[in-house]
Motif scaffolding. Structure first.
Motif, PDB file in Angstrom:
ATOM      1  N   SER A   4       0.842  -1.196   0.000  1.00 47.16           N
ATOM      2  CA  SER A   4       0.000   0.000   0.000  1.00 47.16           C
ATOM      3  C   SER A   4       0.877   1.246   0.000  1.00 47.16           C
ATOM      4  O   SER A   4       0.821   2.069   0.913  1.00 47.16           O
ATOM      5  CB  SER A   4      -0.930  -0.001   1.219  1.00 47.16           C
ATOM      6  N   VAL A   5       1.706   1.367  -1.012  1.00 43.26           N
ATOM      7  CA  VAL A   5       2.632   2.485  -1.087  1.00 43.26           C
ATOM      8  C   VAL A   5       1.886   3.765  -1.441  1.00 43.26           C
ATOM      9  O   VAL A   5       0.730   3.748  -1.874  1.00 43.26           O
ATOM     10  CB  VAL A   5       3.726   2.205  -2.135  1.00 43.26           C
ATOM     11  N   TYR A   6       2.573   4.898  -1.247  1.00 40.64           N
ATOM     12  CA  TYR A   6       1.992   6.176  -1.644  1.00 40.64           C
ATOM     13  C   TYR A   6       1.795   6.201  -3.154  1.00 40.64           C
ATOM     14  O   TYR A   6       2.698   5.889  -3.924  1.00 40.64           O
ATOM     15  CB  TYR A   6       2.913   7.327  -1.254  1.00 40.64           C
ATOM     16  N   ARG A   7       0.613   6.585  -3.568  1.00 40.55           N
ATOM     17  CA  ARG A   7       0.309   6.727  -4.986  1.00 40.55           C
ATOM     18  C   ARG A   7      -0.513   7.992  -5.181  1.00 40.55           C
ATOM     19  O   ARG A   7      -1.305   8.360  -4.313  1.00 40.55           O
ATOM     20  CB  ARG A   7      -0.490   5.535  -5.521  1.00 40.55           C
ATOM     21  N   ALA A   8      -0.337   8.626  -6.318  1.00 43.72           N
ATOM     22  CA  ALA A   8      -1.170   9.757  -6.698  1.00 43.72           C
ATOM     23  C   ALA A   8      -2.117   9.282  -7.789  1.00 43.72           C
ATOM     24  O   ALA A   8      -1.718   9.110  -8.932  1.00 43.72           O
ATOM     25  CB  ALA A   8      -0.326  10.921  -7.202  1.00 43.72           C
ATOM     26  N   ARG A   9      -3.389   9.030  -7.399  1.00 46.36           N
ATOM     27  CA  ARG A   9      -4.384   8.541  -8.338  1.00 46.36           C
ATOM     28  C   ARG A   9      -3.892   7.311  -9.101  1.00 46.36           C
ATOM     29  O   ARG A   9      -3.964   7.220 -10.317  1.00 46.36           O
ATOM     30  CB  ARG A   9      -4.785   9.640  -9.323  1.00 46.36           C
TER      31      ARG A   9
ATOM     32  N   ALA B 229      -1.945  10.334   0.784  1.00 44.25           N
ATOM     33  CA  ALA B 229      -2.289   9.506   1.936  1.00 44.25           C
ATOM     34  C   ALA B 229      -2.279   8.049   1.528  1.00 44.25           C
ATOM     35  O   ALA B 229      -2.396   7.707   0.352  1.00 44.25           O
ATOM     36  CB  ALA B 229      -3.662   9.899   2.489  1.00 44.25           C
ATOM     37  N   ARG B 230      -2.128   7.181   2.506  1.00 47.04           N
ATOM     38  CA  ARG B 230      -2.194   5.749   2.259  1.00 47.04           C
ATOM     39  C   ARG B 230      -2.699   5.058   3.509  1.00 47.04           C
ATOM     40  O   ARG B 230      -2.571   5.582   4.633  1.00 47.04           O
ATOM     41  CB  ARG B 230      -0.843   5.185   1.846  1.00 47.04           C
ATOM     42  N   SER B 231      -3.262   3.886   3.334  1.00 50.65           N
ATOM     43  CA  SER B 231      -3.703   3.066   4.450  1.00 50.65           C
ATOM     44  C   SER B 231      -2.520   2.229   4.914  1.00 50.65           C
ATOM     45  O   SER B 231      -2.038   1.369   4.180  1.00 50.65           O
ATOM     46  CB  SER B 231      -4.863   2.159   4.025  1.00 50.65           C
ATOM     47  N   SER B 232      -2.035   2.486   6.112  1.00 47.85           N
ATOM     48  CA  SER B 232      -0.848   1.800   6.621  1.00 47.85           C
ATOM     49  C   SER B 232      -1.246   0.734   7.631  1.00 47.85           C
ATOM     50  O   SER B 232      -2.428   0.542   7.923  1.00 47.85           O
ATOM     51  CB  SER B 232       0.107   2.812   7.257  1.00 47.85           C
ATOM     52  N   ARG B 233      -0.257   0.041   8.174  1.00 48.26           N
ATOM     53  CA  ARG B 233      -0.563  -1.130   8.990  1.00 48.26           C
ATOM     54  C   ARG B 233      -1.225  -0.773  10.318  1.00 48.26           C
ATOM     55  O   ARG B 233      -1.839  -1.625  10.948  1.00 48.26           O
ATOM     56  CB  ARG B 233       0.701  -1.945   9.234  1.00 48.26           C
ATOM     57  N   HIS B 234      -1.120   0.488  10.772  1.00 46.19           N
ATOM     58  CA  HIS B 234      -1.736   0.873  12.032  1.00 46.19           C
ATOM     59  C   HIS B 234      -2.877   1.869  11.861  1.00 46.19           C
ATOM     60  O   HIS B 234      -3.566   2.170  12.825  1.00 46.19           O
ATOM     61  CB  HIS B 234      -0.692   1.470  12.976  1.00 46.19           C
ATOM     62  N   GLY B 235      -3.070   2.417  10.698  1.00 50.68           N
ATOM     63  CA  GLY B 235      -4.109   3.414  10.524  1.00 50.68           C
ATOM     64  C   GLY B 235      -3.974   4.105   9.180  1.00 50.68           C
ATOM     65  O   GLY B 235      -3.980   3.461   8.133  1.00 50.68           O
ATOM     66  N   THR B 236      -3.822   5.427   9.217  1.00 49.33           N
ATOM     67  CA  THR B 236      -3.666   6.225   8.008  1.00 49.33           C
ATOM     68  C   THR B 236      -2.360   6.991   8.082  1.00 49.33           C
ATOM     69  O   THR B 236      -2.033   7.561   9.122  1.00 49.33           O
ATOM     70  CB  THR B 236      -4.833   7.220   7.856  1.00 49.33           C
ATOM     71  N   SER B 237      -1.601   6.994   6.992  1.00 44.65           N
ATOM     72  CA  SER B 237      -0.355   7.761   6.914  1.00 44.65           C
ATOM     73  C   SER B 237      -0.497   8.795   5.811  1.00 44.65           C
ATOM     74  O   SER B 237      -1.123   8.542   4.789  1.00 44.65           O
ATOM     75  CB  SER B 237       0.836   6.840   6.611  1.00 44.65           C
ATOM     76  N   TYR B 238       0.094   9.961   6.041  1.00 42.69           N
ATOM     77  CA  TYR B 238       0.119  10.966   4.986  1.00 42.69           C
ATOM     78  C   TYR B 238       1.435  11.728   5.043  1.00 42.69           C
ATOM     79  O   TYR B 238       2.104  11.766   6.089  1.00 42.69           O
ATOM     80  CB  TYR B 238      -1.077  11.917   5.075  1.00 42.69           C
TER      81      TYR B 238
END
Length: 806
Positions: free
Chosen positions: A116-121, A460-469
């Motif tokens: 679930s890496v950072y992606r732009a669209r 933003a991305r969905s990370s293993r503990h919540g949301t990362s941005y």
């Protein structure tokens, strides 16, 4: 990403050095590929590690020419190959340029596709380890107290397995030499190196491991930190998920995959040791310190309830068994110290034999069978800022999705030494209180933002503990504004399971919504107070009584020979209290009374009388809310007296009956109770945390139904897709094959961990199990990390529910 071929040790050390210089203030792993393919075990490890970015290390022209001289084709303007001095001059001009290969890109895309890496669209924002100017990373030289002072690190002239093991554990402080080969380790150096690599604090590191930024100094090596620790200056290691009850690894094998396995496990869970053959693990009698150190590791982990597993990607089970036997036979000498440590301490070495302490058993688990579902994961956070709790007003919709009503405050670093770094690029992890969203699994970043745009202010991305941005803004930032205004302030969403399923399907241009059966289940769950209460009612002890309200016999006497109820119409009956108790002998009358009162209050059950109309003769159920001394017939609207001819039996006073809400009757008619039984079963196994499930979800493409998911459940980061059958007796191979294919498609799309095929029958026949297995094997769109676990469940609703892995 590195090439896992012949020169992988150099590429790994070079990649670690480049990453430590560019990504100061972070952590990273090195993963090899062979011709663009990454080992599935490592892919699962990457999923657990949960990287922000997946990038490749591209060797330079100079590197390629050194190791594979003449392999780079260079042509002149006329198309003829350049040779001799002319070729050498051209190579000198481009020697620092990267050499990219299609295999590198294929491997990078493979890892990114399962993470679930950072992606732009949908597009990743960085691909190469050398993109310093990308705006995502900070040169470590800009961070205070990171690249000054002596540290322990891999020597530049160390290559081969010793160099790779040392670089993995200590880090790399200077560029590795291209001509570096496996060092010849004398007994003392190997002794001390082993102690350091196995975290023996009393073992003195060899002097050769000390790196000085300038002129050599006289320092005590035991007081030095490692180059890897230096790159995480001002950061604290945070453990999430509890203490103990985890697993540590002893990884054997001399391949790049074994190296990467230890790297991934150590960075993710904190305890892994790579034991290449250079340390003596394959010798008939293990070196004294190695055997003693492994005993010490086993005892230390045992005290923290952490088991130790011996594993490998490249070694066979027989090799691992032989290694375990050698480890068990090793006899540590004098508290695991070697002779030089004993003399330095001034103590005398005891005379052998020395009886070792009993140690916990070593378990062999092949690399492909390792479970990456561990109770604790480690991560890094800014020191003194990781524990900040920020109250933010939120709203919660009917599905359970939590939405921030106000933006987050700017993530400033007041008081931290990092606050003086003007070019700092960093990330924010948001952990939701009682969060419900499915973690990782490639959730599109814009689905997590309340105000997404095509040119977002943040990623933003969905990370293993919540949301990362990402903290830095990507939109227009005016010059001269205050530092905190250069940071983004997003509003985020914590998606419910239902909303997450819909978001996941949108990535495939599909829609997901509740089917008619799902709407009924949702209505009943809302009436009862939630999914748990719904599963307890329709999948619990009262279910036999609810099913008895759908009689099959002729008339009331045929349907209820013991007089427990009255048949009102075809497939519709009502039960008295005694009849309900007779249906559920496992409950006392008091327990039945309490459960009925809860359902009556919710409106799922209704109390009333069975009356006959004096005008049209219609026998009907009248709820207590409609009753009066005069009551109205539901069929002909005639007014009737509430008297003995209306209720007929008994002769004195009427008895109460209980009816099920029409939505509940339809649910039973369509076997929704089987789904409730599975939900109750899965909930009963869940320990701790939030269990969330959604049933009867219809997945469609361009308005055409593609699949209906009987149940999707999520607990402890385990996502389950299920197909439920009240009975399997009439299932044909074709019917079952179609259902399995649909569930496989949905499971691949949702990145499910397991697919369940459940029934109330005592068992699935052997032929049906074979049909399921064949249909699963025919499906070709599984993730590169492997297919979900396939489980068949039988005996739902009984005390002996059977589960079996296919």
């Amino acid at each position: 990403m590195i090439d896992g071929g012949e020169y992988w040790s150099y590429w790994a050390r070079r990649a670690l050095y480049r990453a430590s210089r560019i990504w100061g203030g972070g952590d990273f792993v090195v993963v090899p590929h062979e011709n663009g393919q990454v080992d599935p075990t490592l892919l699962r490890g990457c999923q657990a590690y949960d990287p922000d970015f997946v990038v490749t290390y591209h060797p330079t022209v100079e590197d390629i020419e050194h190791f594979r001289s003449g392999s780079i084709p260079i042509n002149g303007q006329d198309g003829t190959p350049l040779e001799g001095d002319e070729r050498a001059r051209f190579l000198d001009q481009i020697r620092t340029e990267e050499v990219r290969s299609p295999a590198d890109e294929t491997a990078r895309e493979e890892i990114a596709s399962v993470c679930s890496v950072y992606r732009a669209r949908g597009d990743e924002s960085i691909t190469s380890i050398g993109e310093e100017g990308s705006g995502h990373f900070t040169d470590i030289g800009d961070i205070p107290d990171t690249w000054s002072g002596s540290v322990l690190a891999c020597p530049a002239r160390w290559g081969g397995l010793a160099g790779a093991a040392t670089a993995l554990h200590l880090g790399v402080a200077q560029p590795p030499e291209r001509d570096a080969v496996e060092p010849e380790l004398d007994p003392s150096t190997r002794h001390r190196l082993t102690g350091r690599l196995l975290d023996l604090n009393h073992a003195t590191p060899p002097q050769v491991l000390i790196w000085h930024p300038g002129a050599a100094l006289s320092v005590d090596p035991q007081t030095l930190i490692t180059a890897r620790e230096r790159t995480t200056a001002h950061l604290a290691a945070i453990s999430g998920g509890g203490f103990g009850n985890g697993t540590g690894l002893l990884v054997l094998g001399d391949t790049a995959n074994d190296f990467a396995l230890a790297c991934l496990w150590q960075r993710t869970f904190g305890t892994a040791y790579w034991l290449p053959s250079v340390l003596g693990i394959d010798e008939a009698k293990l070196p004294d310190l190695l055997g003693g150190a492994l005993t010490d590791v086993r005892l230390t982990l045992d005290r923290s309830s952490t088991s130790l597993v011996i594993t490998s990607i490249s070694r066979s089970d027989d090799d691992l068994a032989a290694a375990r036997e050698r480890i068990d036979e090793a006899r540590p000498q004098f508290a695991l110290w070697g002779p030089e440590d004993v003399h330095r301490s001034g103590q005398e070495e005891p005379e052998p034999p020395f009886e070792p302490m009993s140690t916990p058993p070593l378990v062999i688990v092949p690399g492909a069978e390792l479970s990456w579902r561990q109770p604790a994961s480690t991560s890094l956070a800014v020191d003194d800022h990781w524990e900040i709790s920020t109250p933010v007003p939120v709203t919660v919709d009917a599905t359970g999705t939590t939405t921030m009503s106000a933006p987050l405050p700017p993530p400033t670093l007041a008081g931290s030494p990092l606050s003086v770094v003007t070019k700092l690029n960093w990330h924010v992890d948001v952990r939701w209180s009682e969060g419900r969203a499915v973690r990782r699994r490639g959730t599109a970043g814009h689905e997590l933002l309340v105000d997404p745009t095509w040119f977002p202010a943040t990623l933003a991305r969905s990370s293993r503990h919540g949301t990362s941005y990402q903290a830095g803004r990507f939109d227009f930032v005016a010059a001269g504004i205050r530092p905190e205004n250069r940071l983004t302030r997003p509003r985020l969403r914590d998606l419910s399971l239902e909303a997450w399923i819909a978001a996941a399907c949108r990535q495939y241009d599909m829609t997901a919504k509740a089917s008619d059966a799902g709407l009924r289940a949702g209505l009943l769950a809302a009436m009862l107070g939630g999914r748990k209460e719904y599963a307890d009612f329709f999948g619990g002890a009262l279910l036999p009584a609810l099913r008895a309200m759908r009689p099959e016999g002729d008339g009331s006497r045929g349907a209820y020979p013991d007089g427990d109820g009255v048949k009102i119409a075809s497939g519709e009956g009502v039960l008295g209290f005694v009849g309900i108790c007779r249906c559920v002998p496992t409950l006392t009358s008091t327990e039945v009374r309490l459960r009925l009162d809860v359902a009556l209050r919710a409106g799922v059950l209704r109390r009333g009388l069975v009356l006959g109309c004096a005008t049209c003769g219609r026998v009907q159920f009248q709820t207590v809310d409609r009753l009066g001394q005069l009551w109205t017939c539901l069929r002909c609207d005639a007014h009737n007296d509430l008297n003995q001819p209306a209720w007929r039996h008994p002769d004195d006073e009427p008895g109460w009956y209980y009816d099920l809400h029409p939505a509940g009757r339809e649910l039973l008619a369509q076997h929704g109770d089987t789904v409730a039984l599975l939900s109750a079963h899965l909930r009963g196994r869940a320990v701790g945390g939030i269990f969330d499930d959604v049933e009867e979800v219809e997945v469609a493409s361009a308005g055409k139904p593609e699949a209906e998911l009987d149940l999707v459940a999520y607990h402890d980061d385990l996502l389950t897709v299920a197909e439920c059958k009240s009975s399997t007796a009439s299932l044909t191979k074709r019917q079952l094959g179609i259902e399995v294919a649909k569930k496989c498609m949905a499971a691949a799309m949702l990145r499910a961990d397991q697919i369940l095929f459940a029934t109330e029958d005592p068992e699935w026949s052997e032929s049906q199990q074979g049909w399921i297995q064949d249909a699963v094997n025919r499906f070709r769109r599984w993730s590169p990390a492997g297919r979900p676990k396939i489980i068949i469940v039988a005996g739902l609703g009984t005390d002996s529910v059977q589960e079996q892995d296919l």
